[in-house]
Write a protein that holds these residues in place. Sequence first.
Motif, PDB file in Angstrom:
ATOM      1  N   ILE A 161      22.837  43.323  84.746  1.00  0.00           N
ATOM      2  CA  ILE A 161      22.099  42.087  85.033  1.00  0.00           C
ATOM      3  C   ILE A 161      20.989  42.346  86.040  1.00  0.00           C
ATOM      4  N   ILE A 162      21.301  43.080  87.107  1.00  0.00           N
ATOM      5  CA  ILE A 162      20.304  43.350  88.146  1.00  0.00           C
ATOM      6  C   ILE A 162      19.158  44.180  87.591  1.00  0.00           C
ATOM      7  N   GLN A 163      19.473  45.221  86.835  1.00  0.00           N
ATOM      8  CA  GLN A 163      18.413  46.051  86.266  1.00  0.00           C
ATOM      9  C   GLN A 163      17.546  45.270  85.284  1.00  0.00           C
ATOM     10  N   ALA A 164      18.179  44.466  84.439  1.00  0.00           N
ATOM     11  CA  ALA A 164      17.414  43.693  83.454  1.00  0.00           C
ATOM     12  C   ALA A 164      16.511  42.677  84.141  1.00  0.00           C
ATOM     13  N   LEU A 165      17.010  42.023  85.183  1.00  0.00           N
ATOM     14  CA  LEU A 165      16.195  41.035  85.891  1.00  0.00           C
ATOM     15  C   LEU A 165      15.010  41.699  86.584  1.00  0.00           C
ATOM     16  N   LEU A 166      15.244  42.834  87.248  1.00  0.00           N
ATOM     17  CA  LEU A 166      14.144  43.528  87.918  1.00  0.00           C
ATOM     18  C   LEU A 166      13.103  44.011  86.903  1.00  0.00           C
ATOM     19  N   GLY A 167      13.579  44.566  85.799  1.00  0.00           N
ATOM     20  CA  GLY A 167      12.633  45.001  84.771  1.00  0.00           C
ATOM     21  C   GLY A 167      11.900  43.841  84.128  1.00  0.00           C
ATOM     22  N   GLY A 168      12.613  42.730  83.861  1.00  0.00           N
ATOM     23  CA  GLY A 168      11.975  41.569  83.252  1.00  0.00           C
ATOM     24  C   GLY A 168      10.950  40.910  84.152  1.00  0.00           C
ATOM     25  N   ILE A 169      11.256  40.840  85.451  1.00  0.00           N
ATOM     26  CA  ILE A 169      10.294  40.261  86.396  1.00  0.00           C
ATOM     27  C   ILE A 169       9.009  41.079  86.423  1.00  0.00           C
ATOM     28  N   SER A 170       9.157  42.400  86.408  1.00  0.00           N
ATOM     29  CA  SER A 170       7.949  43.249  86.420  1.00  0.00           C
ATOM     30  C   SER A 170       7.134  43.049  85.147  1.00  0.00           C
ATOM     31  N   LEU A 171       7.788  42.933  84.005  1.00  0.00           N
ATOM     32  CA  LEU A 171       7.057  42.719  82.751  1.00  0.00           C
ATOM     33  C   LEU A 171       6.355  41.365  82.747  1.00  0.00           C
ATOM     34  N   ALA A 172       7.014  40.342  83.292  1.00  0.00           N
ATOM     35  CA  ALA A 172       6.398  39.017  83.328  1.00  0.00           C
ATOM     36  C   ALA A 172       5.197  38.986  84.265  1.00  0.00           C
ATOM     37  N   ILE A 173       5.294  39.660  85.418  1.00  0.00           N
ATOM     38  CA  ILE A 173       4.180  39.678  86.371  1.00  0.00           C
ATOM     39  C   ILE A 173       2.973  40.407  85.776  1.00  0.00           C
ATOM     40  N   ILE A 174       3.237  41.524  85.103  1.00  0.00           N
ATOM     41  CA  ILE A 174       2.136  42.299  84.533  1.00  0.00           C
ATOM     42  C   ILE A 174       1.501  41.577  83.355  1.00  0.00           C
ATOM     43  N   GLY A 175       2.276  40.754  82.665  1.00  0.00           N
ATOM     44  CA  GLY A 175       1.751  40.007  81.528  1.00  0.00           C
ATOM     45  C   GLY A 175       2.084  40.614  80.186  1.00  0.00           C
ATOM     46  N   ILE A 176       3.205  41.353  80.097  1.00  0.00           N
ATOM     47  CA  ILE A 176       3.632  41.930  78.822  1.00  0.00           C
ATOM     48  C   ILE A 176       4.092  40.807  77.892  1.00  0.00           C
ATOM     49  N   PRO A 177       3.661  40.779  76.654  1.00  0.00           N
ATOM     50  CA  PRO A 177       4.113  39.724  75.736  1.00  0.00           C
ATOM     51  C   PRO A 177       5.622  39.796  75.495  1.00  0.00           C
ATOM     52  N   LEU A 178       6.218  38.614  75.240  1.00  0.00           N
ATOM     53  CA  LEU A 178       7.650  38.506  74.928  1.00  0.00           C
ATOM     54  C   LEU A 178       8.508  39.123  76.028  1.00  0.00           C
TER      55      LEU A 178
END
Length: 360
Positions: A224-241
């Motif tokens: 959960i922690i790894q997925a959240l950290l990775g997902g937050i970075s993708l959302a900040i950068i603007g990666i689609p989906l």
Amino acid sequence: MDFPHLIYDLPRILFNVTFIVLMTIGCFLVIQPFIFGFSWASMVVIATWPLLIKIQQFLWGLRSLAVTVMTLLLLLLFVLPASILVNSIMDNSAPLVSWATQIDQLTLPDFAWLQDIPMVGKKFYTTWQSLISGGVVPLMNKIQPYIGKSASWMLGQVANLGSLLLHCGLMILFSVLLYMRGERVALVVRHFAIRLGAERGDASVLLAAQAIQAVALGVVLTAIIQALLGGISLAIIGIPLASVLTVTMFMLCIAQLGPLPVLIPAMIWLYWIGDTTWATVLLVWSCMVAILDNVLRPILIHIGADLPMLLVLCGVLGGLLAFGMIGLFIGPVILTVSWRLIFVWMQETPLPKEIQDLKK
């Protein structure tokens, strides 16, 4: 001294054994559709029982309110991510097919910045130019066999996803029942274990619960922690989906594959479009998130129980291959519980004299 001869009624014994075997088979056939869901619910309830008790104390000691909160948490943790993944696959299937039909019109980037990388840059650039010299179609022909194998595997996992959703619903239902009557169920299980193995049986049940909590705390919480950290970075950068990729990272982290299978393609895509700054930032952040797995997971597992990491890894991968996606949760528990029970059973016998002399 004369001993009376014991007379056994062999037909009666055979009929009794046959009746017991038939009843056992019948019970198994009846409960077979619910075994995975109930097993999964049992592991979830055992792992989250301390959290339920704390929530109950906070909510004026009302078990019903605490069970409601835990049910909502389970829905957010299991049902919602799976639903998001399925909906995203359905929504984006048409654009993906359209992109595949127009792949011959795709222009590949030049990647001229590869030449600026010290020592290996020119070699990478020359290799890339040789790959794209004939356009997209020859390049796709080279990777077509690998795409076919990957697509077949993905289709198999999508088929298992429906079964996972069914078992997930059963897990939520059984979890609610176990949360409401957890103490009584635990006493029944311990009573049965004492009937089988006296004090050793009761100790085995307690060790099994401890191992379940350790695996859930170390594997699931780390994922959960790894997925959240990775997902937050993708959302900040603007990666689609980004939400879909976050769910995918969670499943990959549960499978002990880590978040890099999602983060690395995201980095490649950023370099592809020429956004080298954010790509480099994501590269550094991905390294930190990947290393976090090796640091955080052993600490969390050691909090619950002292379990070898190799055993947990084999349980996750073996459970995935044996039972499908639901095996991600069942496999580690089966191996770790079995290992703890066998280890305790072995400790009841003194070591050979040679080993005792070596320890001295």
